[in-house]
Design a protein around this motif. Structure first.
Motif, PDB file in Angstrom:
ATOM      1  N   TRP A   1      -1.144  94.524  40.920  1.00 62.64           N
ATOM      2  CA  TRP A   1      -2.067  95.444  40.233  1.00 62.64           C
ATOM      3  C   TRP A   1      -2.950  96.177  41.228  1.00 62.64           C
ATOM      4  O   TRP A   1      -3.149  97.392  41.122  1.00 62.64           O
TER       5      TRP A   1
ATOM      6  N   ALA B   1      -3.228 100.082  41.983  1.00 63.87           N
ATOM      7  CA  ALA B   1      -4.518 100.699  41.671  1.00 63.87           C
ATOM      8  C   ALA B   1      -4.916 101.715  42.732  1.00 63.87           C
ATOM      9  O   ALA B   1      -5.811 102.532  42.527  1.00 63.87           O
TER      10      ALA B   1
ATOM     11  N   TRP C   1      -5.364 106.296  34.425  1.00 62.11           N
ATOM     12  CA  TRP C   1      -5.249 104.924  34.912  1.00 62.11           C
ATOM     13  C   TRP C   1      -6.378 104.062  34.349  1.00 62.11           C
ATOM     14  O   TRP C   1      -6.141 102.944  33.894  1.00 62.11           O
TER      15      TRP C   1
ATOM     16  N   ASN D   1      -5.844 100.886  31.560  1.00 63.16           N
ATOM     17  CA  ASN D   1      -6.107  99.532  32.036  1.00 63.16           C
ATOM     18  C   ASN D   1      -7.211  98.798  31.292  1.00 63.16           C
ATOM     19  O   ASN D   1      -7.389  97.595  31.505  1.00 63.16           O
TER      20      ASN D   1
ATOM     21  N   LEU E   1      -5.655  96.115  29.060  1.00 63.61           N
ATOM     22  CA  LEU E   1      -5.020  95.114  29.914  1.00 63.61           C
ATOM     23  C   LEU E   1      -6.049  94.164  30.517  1.00 63.61           C
ATOM     24  O   LEU E   1      -5.879  92.941  30.498  1.00 63.61           O
TER      25      LEU E   1
ATOM     26  N   CYS F   1       2.995  92.772  31.708  1.00 63.58           N
ATOM     27  CA  CYS F   1       1.877  93.313  32.492  1.00 63.58           C
ATOM     28  C   CYS F   1       2.370  94.135  33.679  1.00 63.58           C
ATOM     29  O   CYS F   1       1.748  95.147  34.041  1.00 63.58           O
TER      30      CYS F   1
ATOM     31  N   GLN G   1       3.421  97.463  32.218  1.00 64.05           N
ATOM     32  CA  GLN G   1       2.244  98.245  31.836  1.00 64.05           C
ATOM     33  C   GLN G   1       1.538  98.806  33.074  1.00 64.05           C
ATOM     34  O   GLN G   1       1.058  99.943  33.062  1.00 64.05           O
ATOM     35  N   THR G   2       1.493  98.023  34.136  1.00 61.95           N
ATOM     36  CA  THR G   2       0.831  98.462  35.361  1.00 61.95           C
ATOM     37  C   THR G   2       1.581  99.627  36.003  1.00 61.95           C
ATOM     38  O   THR G   2       0.962 100.568  36.517  1.00 61.95           O
TER      39      THR G   2
ATOM     40  N   SER H   1       0.776 102.707  33.904  1.00 60.91           N
ATOM     41  CA  SER H   1      -0.569 103.241  34.113  1.00 60.91           C
ATOM     42  C   SER H   1      -0.701 103.908  35.474  1.00 60.91           C
ATOM     43  O   SER H   1      -1.487 104.842  35.638  1.00 60.91           O
ATOM     44  N   HIS H   2       0.070 103.456  36.451  1.00 63.88           N
ATOM     45  CA  HIS H   2       0.007 104.064  37.788  1.00 63.88           C
ATOM     46  C   HIS H   2       0.541 105.494  37.770  1.00 63.88           C
ATOM     47  O   HIS H   2      -0.061 106.405  38.344  1.00 63.88           O
TER      48      HIS H   2
END
Length: 200
Positions: A19, A23, A32, A36, A39, A67, A70-71, A74-75
């Motif tokens: 993560w 990030a 992002w 998050n 999450l 997860c 999902q990460t 989101s990135h």
């Protein structure tokens, strides 16, 4: 409490490393942050409840995989994940379907933890009622998320051409399809996985 040693602490460490790496310099920082929030809240809940309640190792692995997905979403934002473009090019389709994959994965991967938690507090009359109830819960959660996406788009992305968080990619039925896939994912796991098996 499960007799097998929990894999949760190790998976949490690996996930946090992953993560933090993603990030760094996401494609759209504002998206992002929005992606998050839920999450972080859910992982915080798992950490907070860990001393008093532990899921099976199977559930922790399923949560970990979700997860990770999902990460990644989101990135890049879900509509711009490179894997989705690669699949679209491979099969000659117009749309990046990574978001659809994650909505399906939400139902398929997360229904077991829900089943385990509900099993501690609710006695279902039979397996059919249990499956129906859990599928409806996932349809409801999926619909609630679509409502949050809609509110975010209205407030922060008033230009419909730049609705990156909404991620509909021009499909007017995007929200309905996403909700449907969450329900189908949950149903498939419950219907075909050996849910009578004692998970470690």
């Amino acid at each position: 409490m499960n007799k097998a040693k929990s894999v949760a602490p190790v998976l949490l460490i690996f996930f946090l490393i992953f993560w933090l790496a993603l990030a760094i310099n996401p494609l759209h920082r504002n998206i992002w942050f929005a992606e998050n929030i839920i999450l972080i809240v859910c992982i915080s809940y798992l950490v907070f409840c860990y001393p008093s309640y532990q899921f099976s190792n199977t559930s922790y692995w399923l949560i970990f995989v979700f997860c990770i997905l999902q990460t990644i979403g989101s990135h890049y934002t879900y509509a711009e994940v490179p894997l989705g473009f690669w699949v679209a090019e491979l099969f000659d389709i117009q749309r990046n379907h990574f978001d659809r994959l994650v909505h399906f994965a939400f139902g398929f991967l997360i229904v077991l933890p829900f089943k385990e938690r509900f099993g501690k507090i609710v006695n279902f009359s039979n397996r059919s009622v249990e499956i129906f109830t859990l599928v409806m819960i996932f349809i409801g959660i999926g619909a609630s998320y679509e409502i949050l996406e809609w509110w975010y788009a209205v407030i922060y992305e008033q230009d419909s051409a730049s609705n990156m968080f909404l991620g509909s990619q021009g499909d007017i039925w995007d929200g309905e399809k996403d909700v449907f896939l969450a329900g189908v994912g949950a149903w498939l796991f419950l219907a075909f996985a050996n849910t009578k098996k004692k998970f470690l």
